[in-house]
Design a protein around this motif. Sequence first.
Motif, PDB file in Angstrom:
ATOM      1  N   ASN A  52      12.409  13.666  -0.193  1.00 24.09           N
ATOM      2  CA  ASN A  52      11.675  12.467  -0.548  1.00 24.09           C
ATOM      3  C   ASN A  52      11.787  11.388   0.536  1.00 24.09           C
ATOM      4  O   ASN A  52      12.826  11.250   1.164  1.00 24.09           O
ATOM      5  CB  ASN A  52      12.194  11.897  -1.877  1.00 24.09           C
ATOM      6  N   HIS A  53      10.704  10.626   0.706  1.00 23.81           N
ATOM      7  CA  HIS A  53      10.631   9.528   1.691  1.00 23.81           C
ATOM      8  C   HIS A  53      11.557   9.751   2.887  1.00 23.81           C
ATOM      9  O   HIS A  53      12.509   8.999   3.103  1.00 23.81           O
ATOM     10  CB  HIS A  53      10.913   8.169   1.031  1.00 23.81           C
ATOM     11  N   GLU A 104       7.680  14.590   1.464  1.00 21.47           N
ATOM     12  CA  GLU A 104       6.953  13.714   0.547  1.00 21.47           C
ATOM     13  C   GLU A 104       6.239  12.563   1.242  1.00 21.47           C
ATOM     14  O   GLU A 104       6.792  11.906   2.120  1.00 21.47           O
ATOM     15  CB  GLU A 104       7.926  13.126  -0.480  1.00 21.47           C
ATOM     16  N   LEU A 105       5.011  12.313   0.812  1.00 22.50           N
ATOM     17  CA  LEU A 105       4.351  11.030   1.034  1.00 22.50           C
ATOM     18  C   LEU A 105       4.654  10.183  -0.191  1.00 22.50           C
ATOM     19  O   LEU A 105       4.350  10.587  -1.317  1.00 22.50           O
ATOM     20  CB  LEU A 105       2.836  11.192   1.201  1.00 22.50           C
ATOM     21  N   ASN A 106       5.232   9.009   0.016  1.00 22.52           N
ATOM     22  CA  ASN A 106       5.806   8.241  -1.090  1.00 22.52           C
ATOM     23  C   ASN A 106       4.943   7.043  -1.446  1.00 22.52           C
ATOM     24  O   ASN A 106       4.533   6.271  -0.575  1.00 22.52           O
ATOM     25  CB  ASN A 106       7.216   7.781  -0.684  1.00 22.52           C
ATOM     26  N   GLY A 107       4.688   6.881  -2.752  1.00 21.17           N
ATOM     27  CA  GLY A 107       3.801   5.833  -3.224  1.00 21.17           C
ATOM     28  C   GLY A 107       4.320   4.421  -3.046  1.00 21.17           C
ATOM     29  O   GLY A 107       3.548   3.464  -3.139  1.00 21.17           O
ATOM     30  N   TYR A 108       5.628   4.255  -2.794  1.00 20.84           N
ATOM     31  CA  TYR A 108       6.187   2.917  -2.633  1.00 20.84           C
ATOM     32  C   TYR A 108       6.618   2.609  -1.206  1.00 20.84           C
ATOM     33  O   TYR A 108       7.171   1.544  -0.951  1.00 20.84           O
ATOM     34  CB  TYR A 108       7.373   2.718  -3.592  1.00 20.84           C
ATOM     35  N   ARG A 109       6.374   3.528  -0.297  1.00 23.16           N
ATOM     36  CA  ARG A 109       6.668   3.263   1.102  1.00 23.16           C
ATOM     37  C   ARG A 109       5.383   2.863   1.817  1.00 23.16           C
ATOM     38  O   ARG A 109       4.278   3.112   1.346  1.00 23.16           O
ATOM     39  CB  ARG A 109       7.291   4.486   1.776  1.00 23.16           C
ATOM     40  N   THR A 110       5.514   2.225   2.976  1.00 23.22           N
ATOM     41  CA  THR A 110       4.336   1.770   3.708  1.00 23.22           C
ATOM     42  C   THR A 110       3.594   2.962   4.310  1.00 23.22           C
ATOM     43  O   THR A 110       4.180   4.021   4.572  1.00 23.22           O
ATOM     44  CB  THR A 110       4.739   0.807   4.846  1.00 23.22           C
ATOM     45  N   TRP A 111       2.298   2.758   4.541  1.00 26.67           N
ATOM     46  CA  TRP A 111       1.520   3.835   5.164  1.00 26.67           C
ATOM     47  C   TRP A 111       1.998   4.090   6.592  1.00 26.67           C
ATOM     48  O   TRP A 111       1.974   5.221   7.084  1.00 26.67           O
ATOM     49  CB  TRP A 111       0.045   3.503   5.138  1.00 26.67           C
ATOM     50  N   THR A 112       2.471   3.041   7.274  1.00 25.04           N
ATOM     51  CA  THR A 112       3.024   3.224   8.619  1.00 25.04           C
ATOM     52  C   THR A 112       4.177   4.225   8.580  1.00 25.04           C
ATOM     53  O   THR A 112       4.279   5.113   9.440  1.00 25.04           O
ATOM     54  CB  THR A 112       3.520   1.883   9.192  1.00 25.04           C
ATOM     55  N   GLU A 113       5.050   4.090   7.589  1.00 25.00           N
ATOM     56  CA  GLU A 113       6.171   5.026   7.461  1.00 25.00           C
ATOM     57  C   GLU A 113       5.689   6.392   7.004  1.00 25.00           C
ATOM     58  O   GLU A 113       6.122   7.433   7.538  1.00 25.00           O
ATOM     59  CB  GLU A 113       7.190   4.476   6.472  1.00 25.00           C
TER      60      GLU A 113
END
Length: 265
Positions: free
Chosen positions: A177-178, A210-219
């Motif tokens: 995750n993230h 994982e692409l995480n819904g609460y992280r920035t798109w840059t990250e």
Amino acid sequence: LQDPARRRFQSVVSLHSHSSCSREKLAFIPGIARQVPVVRRHFDRCVEKYKRTYGHALDFSSLVWRPPLAPAQVIDSECEQATRRFDHPAIVSLSDHDTLEGPLALRAAGRMDVPLSFEWSVLYKGSMFHLGLHGISPSSVEWLMPRLAAHTSTGEGTAADLLDAVSSCPDTVVVLNHPCWDMSGVGRLRHDANLLSFMRRHGDWIHALELNGYRTWTENRRVLPLAHGFGLPVVGGGDRRGYMANAIVNLSAATTFDEFAYELR
């Protein structure tokens, strides 16, 4: 869902949700509070007042809170979103921090379709990584969970051996995750070096990033070349902790979690 490309999908798979069984640490509070000038002044005054009153600094890392919704409520809200937005049934896998309390209680109440899943915290060379362990074999829970908990708290055992045991079940999925989030605050360069080292050592037991819904798109964008480099698929995880349903979900041809695990692996 009129798009012909979507007609082959049978379900919405919702990964990475936190319920009231999840203990969330508040170590992030000072960093957020000090980013806002007006809040920073009040925050610093309150923290200093606490120190004068009690004779020691307030340790935010020792404080926890719990998300508001019970496990069944989280699953119900994910199912509602899947029906309303995608006109498909939902397959929901909870991922509370280091506990199976929610899924075990739901299965004891008769909801046997709920996967045994949680988010495992692994400290590696000063960096913290979170692994979503989804669909753990019920027969392994009694002996596996104490070993996973011991590794989180004391470093007992090796993550490689434990992941090998987890992944030996073909119905289990391991998601990093993230991966690009520097949760321990060691600095981006060190975290990235630790991440690559962690992946080289444990990548054979990780099935997706994982692409995480609460992280920035840059990250999140940095996850894509990492997944490509290690030959891994990318899945969406909402990481919800509140009332709103997950911001990122997955469309799948699977109709059960076991089928999704097979599809992903």
